[in-house]
Scaffold this motif. Structure first.
Motif, PDB file in Angstrom:
ATOM      1  N   GLY A   1       0.812  -1.207   0.000  1.00  0.00           N
ATOM      2  CA  GLY A   1       0.000   0.000   0.000  1.00  0.00           C
ATOM      3  C   GLY A   1       0.846   1.256   0.000  1.00  0.00           C
ATOM      4  N   ILE A   2       1.922   1.237   0.774  1.00  0.00           N
ATOM      5  CA  ILE A   2       2.786   2.416   0.866  1.00  0.00           C
ATOM      6  C   ILE A   2       3.487   2.697  -0.464  1.00  0.00           C
ATOM      7  CG2 ILE A   2       4.885   3.339   1.913  1.00  0.00           C
ATOM      8  CD1 ILE A   2       4.067   1.895   4.494  1.00  0.00           C
ATOM      9  N   VAL A   3       4.146   1.685  -1.017  1.00  0.00           N
ATOM     10  CA  VAL A   3       4.945   1.919  -2.223  1.00  0.00           C
ATOM     11  C   VAL A   3       4.069   2.203  -3.439  1.00  0.00           C
ATOM     12  CG1 VAL A   3       6.920   0.601  -1.384  1.00  0.00           C
ATOM     13  CG2 VAL A   3       5.122  -0.577  -2.689  1.00  0.00           C
ATOM     14  N   VAL A   4       2.914   1.561  -3.527  1.00  0.00           N
ATOM     15  CA  VAL A   4       2.018   1.832  -4.648  1.00  0.00           C
ATOM     16  C   VAL A   4       1.465   3.253  -4.545  1.00  0.00           C
ATOM     17  CG1 VAL A   4      -0.241   1.250  -5.629  1.00  0.00           C
ATOM     18  CG2 VAL A   4       1.409  -0.556  -5.151  1.00  0.00           C
ATOM     19  N   GLY A   5       1.140   3.663  -3.330  1.00  0.00           N
ATOM     20  CA  GLY A   5       0.650   5.024  -3.139  1.00  0.00           C
ATOM     21  C   GLY A   5       1.683   6.062  -3.520  1.00  0.00           C
ATOM     22  N   VAL A   6       2.930   5.837  -3.122  1.00  0.00           N
ATOM     23  CA  VAL A   6       3.990   6.785  -3.468  1.00  0.00           C
ATOM     24  C   VAL A   6       4.282   6.735  -4.964  1.00  0.00           C
ATOM     25  CG1 VAL A   6       6.402   7.421  -3.088  1.00  0.00           C
ATOM     26  CG2 VAL A   6       5.005   6.638  -1.169  1.00  0.00           C
ATOM     27  N   ALA A   7       4.252   5.540  -5.556  1.00  0.00           N
ATOM     28  CA  ALA A   7       4.508   5.400  -6.992  1.00  0.00           C
ATOM     29  C   ALA A   7       3.446   6.108  -7.819  1.00  0.00           C
ATOM     30  CB  ALA A   7       4.569   3.922  -7.365  1.00  0.00           C
ATOM     31  N   ALA A   8       2.245   6.224  -7.281  1.00  0.00           N
ATOM     32  CA  ALA A   8       1.188   6.952  -7.989  1.00  0.00           C
ATOM     33  C   ALA A   8       1.438   8.453  -7.985  1.00  0.00           C
ATOM     34  CB  ALA A   8      -0.163   6.651  -7.340  1.00  0.00           C
ATOM     35  N   ALA A   9       2.211   8.920  -7.017  1.00  0.00           N
ATOM     36  CA  ALA A   9       2.473  10.355  -6.887  1.00  0.00           C
ATOM     37  C   ALA A   9       3.757  10.781  -7.576  1.00  0.00           C
ATOM     38  CB  ALA A   9       2.532  10.739  -5.410  1.00  0.00           C
ATOM     39  N   THR A  10       4.703   9.843  -7.747  1.00  0.00           N
ATOM     40  CA  THR A  10       5.982  10.202  -8.349  1.00  0.00           C
ATOM     41  C   THR A  10       6.592   8.999  -9.066  1.00  0.00           C
ATOM     42  OG1 THR A  10       8.238  11.000  -7.904  1.00  0.00           O
ATOM     43  CG2 THR A  10       7.202   9.665  -6.203  1.00  0.00           C
ATOM     44  N   THR A  11       7.351   9.255 -10.104  1.00  0.00           N
ATOM     45  CA  THR A  11       8.054   8.189 -10.814  1.00  0.00           C
ATOM     46  C   THR A  11       9.496   8.061 -10.338  1.00  0.00           C
ATOM     47  OG1 THR A  11       8.682   9.734 -12.582  1.00  0.00           O
ATOM     48  CG2 THR A  11       6.648   8.462 -12.881  1.00  0.00           C
TER      49      THR A  11
ATOM     50  N   GLY B   1       7.658 -10.728   4.335  1.00  0.00           N
ATOM     51  CA  GLY B   1       6.511 -10.373   3.515  1.00  0.00           C
ATOM     52  C   GLY B   1       6.674  -9.006   2.870  1.00  0.00           C
ATOM     53  N   ALA B   2       7.213  -8.058   3.596  1.00  0.00           N
ATOM     54  CA  ALA B   2       7.349  -6.692   3.095  1.00  0.00           C
ATOM     55  C   ALA B   2       8.384  -6.575   1.977  1.00  0.00           C
ATOM     56  CB  ALA B   2       7.738  -5.763   4.243  1.00  0.00           C
ATOM     57  N   LEU B   3       9.359  -7.480   1.958  1.00  0.00           N
ATOM     58  CA  LEU B   3      10.395  -7.415   0.926  1.00  0.00           C
ATOM     59  C   LEU B   3       9.829  -7.639  -0.472  1.00  0.00           C
ATOM     60  CD1 LEU B   3      13.394  -9.275   2.604  1.00  0.00           C
ATOM     61  CD2 LEU B   3      13.276  -6.852   1.970  1.00  0.00           C
ATOM     62  N   LEU B   4       8.768  -8.426  -0.576  1.00  0.00           N
ATOM     63  CA  LEU B   4       8.224  -8.750  -1.899  1.00  0.00           C
ATOM     64  C   LEU B   4       7.710  -7.505  -2.629  1.00  0.00           C
ATOM     65  CD1 LEU B   4       6.310 -11.788  -3.081  1.00  0.00           C
ATOM     66  CD2 LEU B   4       5.234  -9.572  -3.435  1.00  0.00           C
ATOM     67  N   PRO B   5       6.793  -6.736  -2.054  1.00  0.00           N
ATOM     68  CA  PRO B   5       6.345  -5.535  -2.778  1.00  0.00           C
ATOM     69  C   PRO B   5       7.441  -4.491  -2.935  1.00  0.00           C
ATOM     70  CG  PRO B   5       5.439  -5.567  -0.557  1.00  0.00           C
ATOM     71  CD  PRO B   5       6.057  -6.903  -0.787  1.00  0.00           C
ATOM     72  N   LEU B   6       8.361  -4.449  -1.989  1.00  0.00           N
ATOM     73  CA  LEU B   6       9.447  -3.468  -2.093  1.00  0.00           C
ATOM     74  C   LEU B   6      10.334  -3.773  -3.304  1.00  0.00           C
ATOM     75  CD1 LEU B   6      10.878  -1.026  -0.900  1.00  0.00           C
ATOM     76  CD2 LEU B   6      12.144  -2.571   0.601  1.00  0.00           C
ATOM     77  N   LEU B   7      10.676  -5.041  -3.473  1.00  0.00           N
ATOM     78  CA  LEU B   7      11.492  -5.424  -4.629  1.00  0.00           C
ATOM     79  C   LEU B   7      10.701  -5.308  -5.926  1.00  0.00           C
ATOM     80  CD1 LEU B   7      13.347  -8.552  -3.185  1.00  0.00           C
ATOM     81  CD2 LEU B   7      14.282  -6.256  -3.548  1.00  0.00           C
ATOM     82  N   ALA B   8       9.432  -5.671  -5.868  1.00  0.00           N
ATOM     83  CA  ALA B   8       8.599  -5.638  -7.072  1.00  0.00           C
ATOM     84  C   ALA B   8       8.414  -4.224  -7.595  1.00  0.00           C
ATOM     85  CB  ALA B   8       7.233  -6.269  -6.781  1.00  0.00           C
TER      86      ALA B   8
ATOM     87  N   PRO C   1      12.161   8.382  -3.598  1.00  0.00           N
ATOM     88  CA  PRO C   1      11.079   8.472  -2.609  1.00  0.00           C
ATOM     89  C   PRO C   1      10.350   7.153  -2.397  1.00  0.00           C
ATOM     90  CG  PRO C   1      11.011  10.339  -4.112  1.00  0.00           C
ATOM     91  CD  PRO C   1      12.012   9.377  -4.671  1.00  0.00           C
ATOM     92  N   ILE C   2      10.213   6.362  -3.457  1.00  0.00           N
ATOM     93  CA  ILE C   2       9.531   5.071  -3.329  1.00  0.00           C
ATOM     94  C   ILE C   2      10.329   4.140  -2.424  1.00  0.00           C
ATOM     95  CG2 ILE C   2       8.718   3.042  -4.581  1.00  0.00           C
ATOM     96  CD1 ILE C   2       8.296   4.836  -7.025  1.00  0.00           C
ATOM     97  N   VAL C   3      11.636   4.078  -2.661  1.00  0.00           N
ATOM     98  CA  VAL C   3      12.491   3.218  -1.840  1.00  0.00           C
ATOM     99  C   VAL C   3      12.483   3.693  -0.391  1.00  0.00           C
ATOM    100  CG1 VAL C   3      14.848   2.428  -1.434  1.00  0.00           C
ATOM    101  CG2 VAL C   3      13.962   2.558  -3.770  1.00  0.00           C
ATOM    102  N   THR C   4      12.613   5.009  -0.201  1.00  0.00           N
ATOM    103  CA  THR C   4      12.624   5.554   1.160  1.00  0.00           C
ATOM    104  C   THR C   4      11.342   5.218   1.904  1.00  0.00           C
ATOM    105  OG1 THR C   4      14.044   7.397   0.474  1.00  0.00           O
ATOM    106  CG2 THR C   4      12.818   7.657   2.524  1.00  0.00           C
TER     107      THR C   4
END
Length: 249
Positions: A51-61, A177-184, A65-68
Motif C-alpha cells: 500500500g505504501i509503495v504503490v501510493g507513493v509510486a502513484a504520486a511520483t516516478t 513479507g514486506a520485501l516482496l512488494p518493495l522489490l517488485a 522516494p519510493i524506496v525511502t
C-alpha cells in the motif's frame, strides 16, 4: 467389586495414557499456531508495504522516494509488530505464571481438596468416580502440579510462550513479507512498476491465504479470494490517494 475395578483399570489406564499424550498434541498445536502467526505476519508485511509503495509510486516516478517510503514502512511495521507481540505475549505469560503460582500454593495448603477437584474434572469428562479417582491419584503421584496445571488451567508449565521468540518471529515474518512488494516496485522500470507490483502482491496474498486456510482447516477458496481481494482493494485505494495527493502537490 473387584471385577468392576479390574474392568475399570484398562479404562483408567487408557485415560491416563491419553493424558500423557496431550503435551505432544499441545506441542503440535502450538507449532501450528506459530506457523499461522508467521503466515499472518507475512501477510501484514505484504499488504502494508504494498500500500505504501504503490501510493507513493502513484504520486511520483522517482525511485528514491519510493524506496525511502518502502524501507521506512518495512522498518516501522517490523518494529511495531515485534513490540506488539512482545507486550501481548508478556502479558499472557505473566497471567499464566500467576495462575500457576496460585495452583502451586493450593496444592501445598490443601492437597486433599485439590485431589477431589481433579477427580471431579475427570468425572466431568465422563469417567466413573472409581476410574476418575484412580486417574487423579496416579497423576498426582506422578506430578501433581503438572496434572492440575493441565487439567484445570490448560497450561503446560514447561512450555510457556517466550515473548522474545514471539517478537522475533513476528518481526522476521513481517520483514519477509514486506520485501516482496518493495522489490517488485523497485526493480522494474517506471511504466511497469505498479502493474508488476499489483500482480506479485495479489499472487503472494493468494498463496498466504491458501496456506493460512489449510493450517486453520478453513475453506481454501473463500479464504484465498478474501485475502487476495482485500489486498487488491487496499492497493487500489492507496494508489488513488497517492495520485490525488501527487496532483494537488
Amino acid at each position: 467389586m473387584s471385577t468392576d475395578l479390574t474392568a475399570a483399570a484398562p479404562d483408567g489406564a487408557l485415560r491416563t495414557g491419553e493424558h500423557a499424550d496431550e503435551p505432544h498434541k499441545s506441542g503440535t498445536s502450538a507449532r501450528l499456531n506459530w506457523l499461522r502467526a508467521a503466515v499472518l505476519g507475512a501477510n501484514d508485511g505484504i499488504v502494508s508495504v504494498a500500500g505504501i509503495v504503490v501510493g507513493v509510486a502513484a504520486a511520483t516516478t522517482s525511485r528514491g522516494p519510493i524506496v525511502t517510503a518502502g524501507v521506512a514502512g518495512l522498518v516501522a511495521g517490523a518494529v511495531s509488530m515485534a513490540l506488539g507481540e512482545y507486550v501481548s505475549v508478556s502479558t499472557q505469560r505473566d497471567s499464566e505464571r500467576a495462575l500457576l503460582d496460585t495452583e502451586r500454593r493450593e496444592l501445598l495448603e490443601q492437597p486433599e481438596a485439590e485431589l477431589d477437584e481433579l477427580t471431579e474434572i475427570y468425572r466431568g469428562k465422563g469417567l466413573s468416580f472409581e476410574t476418575a479417582r484412580r486417574v487423579a491419584e496416579e497423576l498426582t503421584a506422578h506430578d501433581a502440579f503438572a496434572a492440575h496445571a493441565e487439567a484445570e488451567l490448560g497450561i503446560d508449565p514447561d512450555e510457556l510462550t517466550n515473548p522474545w521468540h514471539a517478537a522475533l518471529s513476528s518481526a522476521v515474518s513481517f520483514t519477509l513479507g514486506a520485501l516482496l512488494p518493495l522489490l517488485a516496485i523497485v526493480l522494474p522500470g517506471p511504466a511497469f512498476r505498479v502493474p508488476i507490483t499489483f500482480a506479485a502482491v495479489v499472487l503472494a496474498l493468494a498463496a498466504t491465504g491458501a496456506l493460512g486456510a489449510r493450517l486453520g482447516g478453513a475453506e481454501p477458496v473463500k479464504a484465498t479470494a478474501r485475502v487476495a481481494l482485500g489486498g487488491a482493494l487496499a492497493m487500489a485505494f492507496t494508489y488513488a490517494v497517492g495520485h490525488l495527493v501527487g496532483i494537488s502537490v
